[in-house]
Design a protein around this motif. Structure first.
Motif, mmCIF file in Angstrom:
data_model
loop_
_atom_site.group_PDB
_atom_site.id
_atom_site.type_symbol
_atom_site.label_atom_id
_atom_site.label_comp_id
_atom_site.label_asym_id
_atom_site.label_seq_id
_atom_site.Cartn_x
_atom_site.Cartn_y
_atom_site.Cartn_z
ATOM 1 N N VAL A 171 27.670 45.058 17.097
ATOM 2 C CA VAL A 171 27.863 43.679 16.622
ATOM 3 C C VAL A 171 29.323 43.244 16.588
ATOM 4 N N GLY A 172 30.246 44.124 16.987
ATOM 5 C CA GLY A 172 31.658 43.775 16.905
ATOM 6 C C GLY A 172 32.043 42.570 17.742
ATOM 7 N N GLY A 173 31.293 42.289 18.793
ATOM 8 C CA GLY A 173 31.598 41.155 19.644
ATOM 9 C C GLY A 173 30.846 39.886 19.300
ATOM 10 N N GLU A 174 30.057 39.921 18.237
ATOM 11 C CA GLU A 174 29.311 38.726 17.827
ATOM 12 C C GLU A 174 30.261 37.630 17.334
ATOM 13 N N PRO A 175 29.892 36.353 17.539
ATOM 14 C CA PRO A 175 30.749 35.261 17.046
ATOM 15 C C PRO A 175 31.008 35.352 15.544
ATOM 16 N N GLU A 176 29.995 35.741 14.789
ATOM 17 C CA GLU A 176 30.144 35.953 13.342
ATOM 18 C C GLU A 176 29.964 37.445 13.072
#
Length: 217
Positions: A169-174
């Motif tokens: 999830v490190g690249g998720e917008p939030e």
């Protein structure tokens, strides 16, 4: 207990490793990871390419990272030294919350470095490799803390899932919101469904014949 003082050779090696990391970061930010060669980084530090690989055997993608030992030790300390009453998963959530894309109050330099890693596949994959290297010791720490035997599958699964979070999830917008959502799942399980049942969702009773039909058979 006193911390042993590094010898002259260890200090020199640490300084060289730091200089390599600083040069790699500067060049990668200026020109992009793929456009920078190991030789250019070596030249920036005034050492030979073979010397670079002596300090960083894993290659170009490892130049911006340490060897992962400090990461592992801090991760295990988060489990073993957590406050009384805090769950293992809550302690791991707190630890991950302070790392990489999830850290609050990032300096501009830290933010640029984090974005470079998350947006460069080779660097992102190497960062994941460093996390996964912690899997076995973390699983052992979790097992010990929850009273399970070494090699317990529950502890191993928990370790694996936690250590995949930065990559997942490190690249998720939030990213922070996504990180907490995954930890909520790990700590509390799936939420209970609310509201009307979707039209395409069947229950077991829907698949069974009615009472009248069964009487005719």
């Amino acid at each position: 207990m006193t911390t042993p003082t590094m010898g002259r050779r260890e200090r020199k090696n640490a300084q060289t490793r730091r200089a390599l990391a600083d040069a790699a970061l500067r060049l990668f930010l200026e020109r992009g990871y793929d456009a920078v060669s190991v030789k250019e980084i070596a030249d920036a530090v005034d050492i030979s390419v073979p010397t670079v690989f002596k300090h960083v055997p894993d290659g170009k993608e490892a130049l911006m990272f340490d060897d992962g030992v400090e990461r592992r030790e801090h991760l295990l300390a988060a489990v073993h030294d957590r406050p009384a009453g805090q769950s293992v998963m809550a302690a791991l959530r707190e630890f991950i919350s302070g790392r990489g894309p999830f850290a609050a109050d990032q300096s501009p330099e830290f933010q640029r470095r984090t974005e470079l890693i998350m947006n460069t596949p080779a660097l992102r994959d190497y960062s994941r490799k460093l996390w996964i290297r912690c899997e076995e010791p973390l699983a052992q720490a979790i097992a010990a803390e929850i009273g399970r035997p070494a090699g317990d599958i529950t502890a191993r699964a928990a370790a694996r899932y936690v250590l995949e979070i930065p990559q997942f999830v490190g690249g998720e917008p939030e990213a922070v919101t996504a990180m907490h959502a995954v930890f909520d799942l790990l700590e509390f399980g799936l939420p209970t469904a609310t509201g009307p049942r979707p039209a395409n969702e069947l229950e077991l009773g829907d698949l069974l014949p009615s009472q009248d039909t069964r009487a005719d058979t």
